[in-house]
Design an enzyme around this catalytic site. Structure first.
Site, PDB file in Angstrom:
ATOM      1  N   CYS A   1       2.620  -5.557   6.629  1.00  0.00           N
ATOM      2  CA  CYS A   1       2.520  -5.137   5.279  1.00  0.00           C
ATOM      3  C   CYS A   1       3.672  -4.392   4.866  1.00  0.00           C
ATOM      4  O   CYS A   1       4.739  -4.028   5.463  1.00  0.00           O
ATOM      5  CB  CYS A   1       1.123  -4.168   5.350  1.00  0.00           C
TER       6      CYS A   1
ATOM      7  N   HIS B   1       0.979  -1.207   0.049  1.00  0.00           N
ATOM      8  CA  HIS B   1       0.103   0.043  -0.018  1.00  0.00           C
ATOM      9  C   HIS B   1       0.821   1.369  -0.143  1.00  0.00           C
ATOM     10  O   HIS B   1       2.005   1.129   0.164  1.00  0.00           O
ATOM     11  CB  HIS B   1      -0.900   0.129   1.427  1.00  0.00           C
TER      12      HIS B   1
END
Length: 417
Positions: free
Chosen positions: A336, A317
């Site tokens: 992440c 992201h």
């Protein structure tokens, strides 16, 4: 073996010469360094553009079959260096840089010569001249360090790892490379965790390279093999339970307005919204709720989320904290992967998805509306762990073994500094 001046200077220096000349000349690697003349000025004899040997920057993917060959060659070269006693330890007591005249610079010269970053023709002297500066910058680039030409604590730490340990690191990573090289597909994304770097690969060539932020030591980014099947523009962020417990609940105890300021909503199991003021934050009662952050500038994923099936629930992201990409050690996430210049990567991923040109993508971001986009041709994505590799003759790359998977404490430099 007769070697032209230009070949010698533009190759990998002493170590590459050892590999090219065979084991019989291995002893010349150290011998030539120790026998270097006591001088530091080359005048017209040296072309400063080739002090660095082979170029560190490359479009060759880490998982190319060619990389495997280069690593095997590097292992042979490092075996020769180890057999001759390795390289000298540079005393980590001073800030050595361009213009310094100090006895430790002579040791630094020897060290850079043995690893092929500086040609023995540079001579041995106490002068930190432009040739040492260029050689040190090459060394720093090969170790993922800022190429500033200054001997600081991280450069000293990387430089004083023994040749024997570096050899073992190459051998360990060769096994990882051999297991996957050439098998990842024609078009794929590779996240190399120790390097905190992303490669978008097409036709055995890196077409995009991105700086990444990966998981902390206590919240490690997992190994992944999946396919990117969805791009979410202006995503909602649903906080993982681990972050709720470790981060958000403690923050709410300090600042009851934290959720409101961060535009994070509490959602009950039945889908209704819960007033944070009705929750007992002295307990972990809140962990049973969904913490959902609205799309927007302060959203934890900022403009875009890259989705793919993963048993660990990880994804890639954007981030509103762009300054984190400037850090030397980019191990700051909860597992992440944050991507610098993520819009370039998303545009490449969506290339075959009708209607999603770069212009339309940017317009959708500006709209602020949550927009999931199925990827027409899902792109393979791999999260891998390679801390040592080679992409050219004498261009050997090393990174901090951040998660301690290479089995040698000395390679976990970040934890030690």
């Amino acid at each position: 073996m007769k070697t032209s001046r230009r070949f010698f200077l533009s190759g990998a220096g002493a170590i590459a010469m050892a590999a090219l000349s065979g084991a019989a000349s291995a002893q010349d690697v150290i011998g030539e360094v120790l026998g270097s003349s006591r001088r530091g000025n080359w005048d017209d004899e040296f072309d400063a553009r080739v002090t660095q040997g082979g170029k560190v920057a490359t479009t060759l993917p880490i998982f190319s079959p060619q990389t495997v060959g280069f690593v095997q060659q590097a292992i042979a070269q490092y075996q020769n260096v180890v057999a001759q006693g390795g390289w000298p330890v540079v005393p980590a007591t001073k800030k050595l840089q361009l213009g310094v005249d100090d006895p430790d610079v002579a040791i630094l010269r020897q060290r850079l010569m043995v690893s092929g970053d500086l040609s023995p023709r540079a001579g041995i002297s106490n002068s930190f001249d432009t040739y040492v500066d260029a050689a040190l910058k090459r060394f720093q680039a090969r170790h993922g360090l800022p190429s500033d030409g200054v001997m600081g604590q991280y450069t000293y730490a990387a430089m004083n790892v023994s040749a024997q340990v570096r050899l073992g690191q190459l051998e360990t990573n060769l096994q990882r490379l051999q297991a996957q090289a050439g098998q990842l597909g024609e078009r794929y994304v590779n996240v190399n965790i120790p390097a905190a770097q992303i490669e978008a690969v097409e036709g055995d060539r890196v077409v995009l390279r991105h700086t990444a932020i990966v998981g902390k030591v206590d919240r490690q980014t997992p190994i992944v093999a999946s396919k990117i099947n969805e791009i979410v523009v202006n995503p909602y962020w649903n906080a993982p339970v681990s972050i709720v417990r470790k981060d958000i609940i403690p923050l709410m105890r300090k600042d009851p307005e934290y959720l409101t300021k961060s535009k994070i909503r509490l959602i009950a199991p039945d889908g209704s919204e819960v007033d944070p003021m009705t929750v007992d934050w002295s307990t972990e009662e809140a962990a049973k709720y969904l913490f959902r952050q609205d799309p927007g500038a302060i959203n934890a994923m900022a403009s875009v989320k890259i989705n793919f099936p993963s048993p660990d629930g990880v994804y890639m992201h954007d981030t509103p904290q762009q300054s984190l990409f400037d850090k030397l050690m980019r191990f700051d996430s909860s597992g992440c992967v944050r991507v610098q210049n993520v819009r370039d990567l998303v545009t490449w991923i969506l290339r075959d998805t009708p209607g999603w040109s770069r212009q339309h993508f940017e317009q959708t971001i500006k709209s602020g509306e949550n927009t999931p986009v199925p990827v027409t041709n899902p792109v393979p994505v791999y999260f891998t762990y390679i801390s040592a590799w080679s992409t050219g003759d004498g261009v050997v790359q090393f990174r901090d073994d951040i998660y301690g998977r290479d089995g040698v404490d000395e390679l976990q430099m970040t934890s030690a500094l």
